[in-house]
Write a protein that holds these residues in place. Sequence first.
Motif, PDB file in Angstrom:
ATOM      1  N   ILE A 142       0.299  -0.933  -0.024  1.00 43.67           N
ATOM      2  CA  ILE A 142       0.035  -0.011   0.125  1.00 43.67           C
ATOM      3  C   ILE A 142       0.700   1.413   0.272  1.00 43.67           C
ATOM      4  N   GLN A 143       1.017   2.007  -0.610  1.00 48.13           N
ATOM      5  CA  GLN A 143       1.611   3.168  -1.073  1.00 48.13           C
ATOM      6  C   GLN A 143       0.753   4.027  -0.043  1.00 48.13           C
ATOM      7  N   MET A 144       1.878   4.839   0.952  1.00 47.76           N
ATOM      8  CA  MET A 144       1.743   5.745   2.418  1.00 47.76           C
ATOM      9  C   MET A 144       2.319   7.074   0.746  1.00 47.76           C
ATOM     10  N   SER A 145       2.399   8.236   2.042  1.00 44.59           N
ATOM     11  CA  SER A 145       2.880   9.188   1.673  1.00 44.59           C
ATOM     12  C   SER A 145       4.318   9.329   1.205  1.00 44.59           C
ATOM     13  N   ASN A 146       5.721   8.540   2.026  1.00 41.53           N
ATOM     14  CA  ASN A 146       6.821   8.514   1.489  1.00 41.53           C
ATOM     15  C   ASN A 146       7.055   6.932   1.714  1.00 41.53           C
ATOM     16  N   ARG A 147       6.080   5.907   2.207  1.00 40.98           N
ATOM     17  CA  ARG A 147       7.232   4.613   1.995  1.00 40.98           C
ATOM     18  C   ARG A 147       5.823   3.910   1.321  1.00 40.98           C
ATOM     19  N   ILE A 152       0.141  -8.364   3.966  1.00 40.83           N
ATOM     20  CA  ILE A 152      -0.904  -9.704   3.152  1.00 40.83           C
ATOM     21  C   ILE A 152      -1.755  -9.675   3.641  1.00 40.83           C
ATOM     22  N   LEU A 153      -2.266  -9.713   1.952  1.00 35.32           N
ATOM     23  CA  LEU A 153      -3.836 -10.206   1.625  1.00 35.32           C
ATOM     24  C   LEU A 153      -4.293 -11.650   2.106  1.00 35.32           C
ATOM     25  N   VAL A 174     -11.524   4.366   9.349  1.00 39.22           N
ATOM     26  CA  VAL A 174     -12.523   3.774   8.271  1.00 39.22           C
ATOM     27  C   VAL A 174     -12.738   4.669   7.305  1.00 39.22           C
ATOM     28  N   ASP A 175     -13.371   3.819   6.272  1.00 37.25           N
ATOM     29  CA  ASP A 175     -13.344   5.375   4.863  1.00 37.25           C
ATOM     30  C   ASP A 175     -12.419   5.712   4.113  1.00 37.25           C
ATOM     31  N   THR A 176     -10.970   5.639   4.848  1.00 37.13           N
ATOM     32  CA  THR A 176     -10.045   5.947   4.203  1.00 37.13           C
ATOM     33  C   THR A 176      -9.557   5.138   2.725  1.00 37.13           C
ATOM     34  N   LYS A 177      -9.469   5.252   1.313  1.00 39.89           N
ATOM     35  CA  LYS A 177      -9.458   5.159   0.040  1.00 39.89           C
ATOM     36  C   LYS A 177      -7.885   4.591   0.304  1.00 39.89           C
ATOM     37  N   ILE A 178      -7.264   3.435   0.090  1.00 41.93           N
ATOM     38  CA  ILE A 178      -6.220   2.747  -0.246  1.00 41.93           C
ATOM     39  C   ILE A 178      -6.302   1.866  -1.504  1.00 41.93           C
ATOM     40  N   VAL A 179      -5.281   1.466  -1.951  1.00 44.04           N
ATOM     41  CA  VAL A 179      -4.802   1.180  -3.091  1.00 44.04           C
ATOM     42  C   VAL A 179      -3.608  -0.344  -2.444  1.00 44.04           C
ATOM     43  N   LEU A 180      -4.493  -1.314  -2.984  1.00 45.40           N
ATOM     44  CA  LEU A 180      -3.433  -2.685  -2.120  1.00 45.40           C
ATOM     45  C   LEU A 180      -3.560  -3.109  -3.237  1.00 45.40           C
ATOM     46  N   GLU A 181      -1.979  -3.188  -3.679  1.00 45.11           N
ATOM     47  CA  GLU A 181      -1.543  -3.568  -4.690  1.00 45.11           C
ATOM     48  C   GLU A 181      -0.792  -4.939  -4.844  1.00 45.11           C
ATOM     49  N   TYR A 191      -2.246  -6.235  -9.526  1.00 42.10           N
ATOM     50  CA  TYR A 191      -3.274  -6.306  -9.914  1.00 42.10           C
ATOM     51  C   TYR A 191      -3.429  -4.855  -8.668  1.00 42.10           C
ATOM     52  N   ALA A 192      -4.182  -4.149  -9.217  1.00 40.24           N
ATOM     53  CA  ALA A 192      -4.347  -3.138  -8.615  1.00 40.24           C
ATOM     54  C   ALA A 192      -5.974  -2.449  -7.561  1.00 40.24           C
ATOM     55  N   LEU A 193      -6.063  -3.572  -6.087  1.00 38.98           N
ATOM     56  CA  LEU A 193      -7.154  -3.442  -5.660  1.00 38.98           C
ATOM     57  C   LEU A 193      -7.659  -1.773  -4.902  1.00 38.98           C
ATOM     58  N   SER A 194      -8.110  -0.868  -5.285  1.00 42.53           N
ATOM     59  CA  SER A 194      -8.602   0.341  -4.905  1.00 42.53           C
ATOM     60  C   SER A 194     -10.040  -0.094  -3.939  1.00 42.53           C
ATOM     61  N   GLY A 195     -10.164   0.735  -3.396  1.00 40.55           N
ATOM     62  CA  GLY A 195     -11.260   0.899  -2.160  1.00 40.55           C
ATOM     63  C   GLY A 195     -10.912   1.810  -0.744  1.00 40.55           C
TER      64      GLY A 195
END
Length: 248
Positions: A142-147, A152-153, A174-181, A191-195
């Motif tokens: 998951i891409q954070m602001s600095n890293r 683990i999925l 809760v409700d934070t938008k993230i992309v789990l790659e 596979y970019a699992l966004s939500g």
Amino acid sequence: MNTNSAQAKKPPAKHKERVIMGLQAMDFIQHGTEASLEIVTPLGQRLNFKANFIGFDDQQHIFFTMPRLAKNEYEEFFMQGFNVDIEGISEQGEGALVRFRTRIEHVVYRPIQLLVFPVPQQAKLVLLRNEVRYELRLPGDIQMSNRKLRVILTDVSSAGCGFSFDAISPEFDVDTKIVLEVINSTNGDTYALSGAVKNCRKKRGKQNYGMVFDEPGKANCRRLLSNLIYDGTKYVFKSPKKDQSPGT
């Protein structure tokens, strides 16, 4: 207010619910799992906190860890006989919320701190999932602001997934938008699992999150599922097919 438009809206779909015996409910909550507790005083005052479920004994006592609170909160809320509403997450089967009301029976401060409740007569099981969920253990980022945060999925369905990482790492609201790659190491497919994050719980030293996919995330999840195969214990990426063409 436009009453016509309000009447035209369909009521939200109800979760599947069923009532189970109180002792049976204990089997749905794993030992060490974090649960949400709310103490309700006779005057209607409420205190919400998190605590870990330790287990139960043959005398039908339930044991939870003691939360870290201010001294005045212990004195005001942790009194024998006060009602407690408890909600835990079951990971069995389709996944569910386990909800029940009990009362404070003992507050133990020494030699260790414990909360003791009687097993309730009954509990409510609220099923959460309407789709098949696949158990797996795939690394992702998951891409954070600095890293990048390595996670683990842990499970995935057509509508959402679960993931975990060390508890010392950052927490998501809760409700934070993230992309789990997720990357297939055999062929480099991504596979970019966004939500959005929907729930969080701590369990055995790790943060465990659930997220629901947006439309692009669902599309990428379908691609991911089409490339997984069951190895007997969990789902893994399919092995690449060997080239069957004759050599030259």
